[in-house]
Design a protein around this motif. Structure first.
Motif, PDB file in Angstrom:
ATOM      1  N   VAL A  42     -11.635  -2.929  16.841  1.00 18.61           N
ATOM      2  CA  VAL A  42     -12.148  -3.419  15.558  1.00 18.61           C
ATOM      3  C   VAL A  42     -11.389  -2.780  14.397  1.00 18.61           C
ATOM      4  CG1 VAL A  42     -14.188  -3.573  14.080  1.00 18.61           C
ATOM      5  CG2 VAL A  42     -14.426  -3.814  16.559  1.00 18.61           C
ATOM      6  N   LEU A  43     -11.172  -1.478  14.480  1.00 14.89           N
ATOM      7  CA  LEU A  43     -10.515  -0.764  13.384  1.00 14.89           C
ATOM      8  C   LEU A  43      -9.054  -1.182  13.227  1.00 14.89           C
ATOM      9  CD1 LEU A  43     -12.043   2.761  14.042  1.00 14.89           C
ATOM     10  CD2 LEU A  43     -12.546   1.256  12.113  1.00 14.89           C
ATOM     11  N   GLY A  44      -8.341  -1.323  14.346  1.00 13.49           N
ATOM     12  CA  GLY A  44      -6.943  -1.742  14.260  1.00 13.49           C
ATOM     13  C   GLY A  44      -6.794  -3.150  13.728  1.00 13.49           C
ATOM     14  N   VAL A  45      -7.649  -4.054  14.193  1.00 12.64           N
ATOM     15  CA  VAL A  45      -7.605  -5.443  13.702  1.00 12.64           C
ATOM     16  C   VAL A  45      -7.949  -5.487  12.219  1.00 12.64           C
ATOM     17  CG1 VAL A  45      -8.765  -7.676  13.857  1.00 12.64           C
ATOM     18  CG2 VAL A  45      -8.038  -6.501  15.946  1.00 12.64           C
ATOM     19  N   GLU A  46      -9.010  -4.777  11.825  1.00 14.60           N
ATOM     20  CA  GLU A  46      -9.410  -4.731  10.417  1.00 14.60           C
ATOM     21  C   GLU A  46      -8.258  -4.241   9.539  1.00 14.60           C
ATOM     22  OE1 GLU A  46     -12.411  -4.647   7.184  1.00 14.60           O
ATOM     23  OE2 GLU A  46     -12.319  -5.620   9.142  1.00 14.60           O
ATOM     24  N   ALA A  47      -7.605  -3.154   9.963  1.00 11.05           N
ATOM     25  CA  ALA A  47      -6.520  -2.584   9.167  1.00 11.05           C
ATOM     26  C   ALA A  47      -5.338  -3.531   9.068  1.00 11.05           C
ATOM     27  CB  ALA A  47      -6.081  -1.251   9.769  1.00 11.05           C
ATOM     28  N   ALA A  48      -5.016  -4.216  10.161  1.00 10.78           N
ATOM     29  CA  ALA A  48      -3.888  -5.150  10.126  1.00 10.78           C
ATOM     30  C   ALA A  48      -4.145  -6.277   9.137  1.00 10.78           C
ATOM     31  CB  ALA A  48      -3.641  -5.707  11.526  1.00 10.78           C
ATOM     32  N   TRP A  49      -5.344  -6.853   9.183  1.00  8.02           N
ATOM     33  CA  TRP A  49      -5.663  -7.913   8.226  1.00  8.02           C
ATOM     34  C   TRP A  49      -5.579  -7.405   6.794  1.00  8.02           C
ATOM     35  CZ3 TRP A  49      -5.308 -12.725   9.215  1.00  8.02           C
ATOM     36  CH2 TRP A  49      -5.723 -13.284  10.418  1.00  8.02           C
ATOM     37  N   ARG A  50      -6.130  -6.240   6.544  1.00  4.93           N
ATOM     38  CA  ARG A  50      -6.204  -5.731   5.165  1.00  4.93           C
ATOM     39  C   ARG A  50      -4.860  -5.232   4.649  1.00  4.93           C
ATOM     40  NH1 ARG A  50     -11.036  -5.261   2.710  1.00  4.93           N
ATOM     41  NH2 ARG A  50     -12.910  -5.651   3.937  1.00  4.93           N
ATOM     42  N   THR A  51      -3.913  -5.008   5.533  1.00  4.26           N
ATOM     43  CA  THR A  51      -2.565  -4.646   5.091  1.00  4.26           C
ATOM     44  C   THR A  51      -1.760  -5.874   4.699  1.00  4.26           C
ATOM     45  OG1 THR A  51      -2.638  -2.700   6.520  1.00  4.26           O
ATOM     46  CG2 THR A  51      -0.475  -3.346   5.752  1.00  4.26           C
ATOM     47  N   GLY A  52      -2.155  -7.054   5.177  1.00 11.87           N
ATOM     48  CA  GLY A  52      -1.526  -8.271   4.693  1.00 11.87           C
ATOM     49  C   GLY A  52      -0.762  -9.063   5.721  1.00 11.87           C
ATOM     50  N   ALA A 286     -10.853  -0.347   4.050  1.00 14.26           N
ATOM     51  CA  ALA A 286     -11.275  -1.105   2.870  1.00 14.26           C
ATOM     52  C   ALA A 286     -10.402  -0.798   1.661  1.00 14.26           C
ATOM     53  CB  ALA A 286     -12.735  -0.797   2.554  1.00 14.26           C
ATOM     54  N   ALA A 287      -9.805   0.395   1.628  1.00 20.92           N
ATOM     55  CA  ALA A 287      -8.949   0.774   0.492  1.00 20.92           C
ATOM     56  C   ALA A 287      -7.531   0.242   0.621  1.00 20.92           C
ATOM     57  CB  ALA A 287      -8.925   2.296   0.358  1.00 20.92           C
ATOM     58  N   LEU A 288      -7.173  -0.301   1.762  1.00 18.00           N
ATOM     59  CA  LEU A 288      -5.782  -0.710   1.983  1.00 18.00           C
ATOM     60  C   LEU A 288      -5.291  -1.791   1.016  1.00 18.00           C
ATOM     61  CD1 LEU A 288      -5.715  -0.684   5.890  1.00 18.00           C
ATOM     62  CD2 LEU A 288      -4.376   0.788   4.379  1.00 18.00           C
ATOM     63  N   PRO A 289      -6.053  -2.866   0.736  1.00 18.75           N
ATOM     64  CA  PRO A 289      -5.501  -3.904  -0.143  1.00 18.75           C
ATOM     65  C   PRO A 289      -5.073  -3.390  -1.512  1.00 18.75           C
ATOM     66  CG  PRO A 289      -7.411  -4.754   1.019  1.00 18.75           C
ATOM     67  CD  PRO A 289      -7.353  -3.275   1.299  1.00 18.75           C
ATOM     68  N   SER A 290      -5.876  -2.508  -2.109  1.00 17.96           N
ATOM     69  CA  SER A 290      -5.508  -2.002  -3.437  1.00 17.96           C
ATOM     70  C   SER A 290      -4.264  -1.130  -3.372  1.00 17.96           C
ATOM     71  CB  SER A 290      -6.667  -1.232  -4.050  1.00 17.96           C
ATOM     72  OG  SER A 290      -6.998  -0.086  -3.286  1.00 17.96           O
ATOM     73  N   VAL A 291      -4.102  -0.392  -2.257  1.00 18.94           N
ATOM     74  CA  VAL A 291      -2.914   0.454  -2.110  1.00 18.94           C
ATOM     75  C   VAL A 291      -1.676  -0.413  -1.907  1.00 18.94           C
ATOM     76  CG1 VAL A 291      -1.795   2.172  -0.640  1.00 18.94           C
ATOM     77  CG2 VAL A 291      -4.190   2.436  -1.255  1.00 18.94           C
ATOM     78  N   VAL A 292      -1.778  -1.460  -1.080  1.00 22.38           N
ATOM     79  CA  VAL A 292      -0.658  -2.373  -0.899  1.00 22.38           C
ATOM     80  C   VAL A 292      -0.276  -3.017  -2.228  1.00 22.38           C
ATOM     81  CG1 VAL A 292       0.099  -4.518   0.205  1.00 22.38           C
ATOM     82  CG2 VAL A 292      -1.148  -2.808   1.532  1.00 22.38           C
ATOM     83  N   ALA A 293      -1.282  -3.425  -3.002  1.00 23.73           N
ATOM     84  CA  ALA A 293      -1.006  -4.017  -4.318  1.00 23.73           C
ATOM     85  C   ALA A 293      -0.311  -3.009  -5.238  1.00 23.73           C
ATOM     86  CB  ALA A 293      -2.315  -4.496  -4.958  1.00 23.73           C
ATOM     87  N   GLU A 294      -0.754  -1.745  -5.197  1.00 22.57           N
ATOM     88  CA  GLU A 294      -0.118  -0.702  -5.987  1.00 22.57           C
ATOM     89  C   GLU A 294       1.346  -0.537  -5.604  1.00 22.57           C
ATOM     90  OE1 GLU A 294      -0.453   4.139  -6.715  1.00 22.57           O
ATOM     91  OE2 GLU A 294      -1.575   3.169  -5.112  1.00 22.57           O
ATOM     92  N   ALA A 295       1.614  -0.500  -4.291  1.00 27.83           N
ATOM     93  CA  ALA A 295       2.994  -0.333  -3.839  1.00 27.83           C
ATOM     94  C   ALA A 295       3.861  -1.516  -4.249  1.00 27.83           C
ATOM     95  CB  ALA A 295       3.017  -0.143  -2.328  1.00 27.83           C
ATOM     96  N   LEU A 296       3.332  -2.721  -4.086  1.00 27.43           N
ATOM     97  CA  LEU A 296       4.111  -3.903  -4.481  1.00 27.43           C
ATOM     98  C   LEU A 296       4.363  -3.911  -5.974  1.00 27.43           C
ATOM     99  CD1 LEU A 296       2.385  -6.598  -2.244  1.00 27.43           C
ATOM    100  CD2 LEU A 296       4.690  -5.664  -1.982  1.00 27.43           C
ATOM    101  N   GLY A 297       3.398  -3.415  -6.760  1.00 24.76           N
ATOM    102  CA  GLY A 297       3.605  -3.320  -8.199  1.00 24.76           C
ATOM    103  C   GLY A 297       4.603  -2.244  -8.564  1.00 24.76           C
ATOM    104  N   GLY A 298       4.772  -1.266  -7.637  1.00 19.61           N
ATOM    105  CA  GLY A 298       5.692  -0.173  -7.901  1.00 19.61           C
ATOM    106  C   GLY A 298       7.123  -0.498  -7.625  1.00 19.61           C
TER     107      GLY A 298
END
Length: 298
Positions: A42-52, A286-298
């Motif tokens: 569950v955790l690995g699948v959740e993280a993969a989806w939320r990373t994009g 749950a925090a992954l999408p905002s971090v990915v967005a931050e990195a892409l903005g960087g």
């Protein structure tokens, strides 16, 4: 040695475009979890989806499959096209069901990149590494067992600065990228390139399940990169790939995971303390999408 940060991570991540579909964004096959440890799936699948990632195919035992679909009903649980794999999280080599070793070896012999975690690491030490890009994700104790399987001396506790040299040595002996997890995670590849990704101020990541989240993040980053290389036809010889770009992608995934841990701890503290507060693995995911967005903005 490279020190990883926002700018180096941003160079390895890519936002989807108007012409992308789920296949062009990357399809990650996941074979993780067990009847004993279904939550890892569950955790690995959740993280993969939320990373994009564009699609997750989960192929595992019945109980983890039911829990995965309950949590993430968009997950596909049938075989088909896959551009990268994640295997081993939440499994124990000593309790591997009949036929599972053969299934994992078949994945390891395929040309797609494979993130190899936890209960599948012994297969790499046992010689099942004939395929393409392999990214191994041991913690210190798993690293010692992996080294012994490869004919190398274990480090034991309190290895300190020896971890960097040892990770490079393990990468050379295995022919794979090594992500040696810890507060100071080492990413190394066989030609000697290595990076250090520090935990950026939180020790709250040292809790059950966060390694499974990291594996999902790495799988998603790798699947996205594999899809881009598939489109651009720059993936070269799958039997003898250039591992340095994949090591940089792995380091980017580690940075995203650790940054998500910091962000989750800050949210847990809700402004009450500079050091953050306790987090669970799902908080980090749950925090992954905002971090990915931050990195892409960087």
């Amino acid at each position: 040695m490279s020190t990883w940060d926002l700018s180096t991570t941003a160079a390895e991540l890519h936002a989807p475009t108007d012409t992308d579909d789920k296949y062009r964004r990357g399809v990650l096959g996941i074979r993780t979890g067990s009847e004993q440890y279904p939550g890892a799936a569950v955790l690995g699948v959740e993280a993969a989806w939320r990373t994009g990632v564009g699609m997750v195919r989960y192929l595992g035992p019945d109980r983890p499959t039911a829990l995965v679909l309950h949590r993430r009903p968009e997950t596909v649980t049938s075989g088909g096209r896959v551009q990268a794999w994640l295997i081993g999280s939440g499994t124990d080599a000593a309790q591997r069901p009949p036929g599972e070793a053969a299934a994992l070896r078949a994945i390891l012999s395929r040309p797609e990149p494979v993130v190899v975690d936890a209960g599948a690491l012994d297969l790499v030490a046992d010689g099942a590494r004939e395929g393409g890009v392999r990214i191994l994700t041991p913690h210190d104790r798993e690293h010692d067992r992996l080294r012994e399987g490869l004919g190398l001396a274990p480090l034991g506790p309190d290895a300190g600065d020896l971890r960097v040299e040892a990770a490079v040595e393990t990468a050379r002996r295995s022919g794979a990228i090594v992500v040696l997890k810890g507060a100071r995670t080492v990413v190394a590849e066989p030609d000697g390139w290595h990076a250090l990704v520090a935990q950026e101020g939180t020790a709250w990541l040292a809790t059950a399940g966060t390694g499974d989240v990291l594996a999902g993040v790495l799988g998603a980053v790798v699947a996205g990169a594999a899809a881009r290389e598939e489109r651009s036809e720059t993936n070269g010889d799958a039997a003898d790939p250039d591992l340095a770009p994949w090591a940089r992608r792995a380091a980017a995934g580690v940075w995203v995971h650790q940054r998500a841990g910091v962000r989750a701890a800050e949210r847990a503290a809700d402004g009450a303390g500079r050091g953050g507060g306790p987090v669970t693995a799902l908080d980090v995911a749950a925090a992954l999408p905002s971090v990915v967005a931050e990195a892409l903005g960087g």
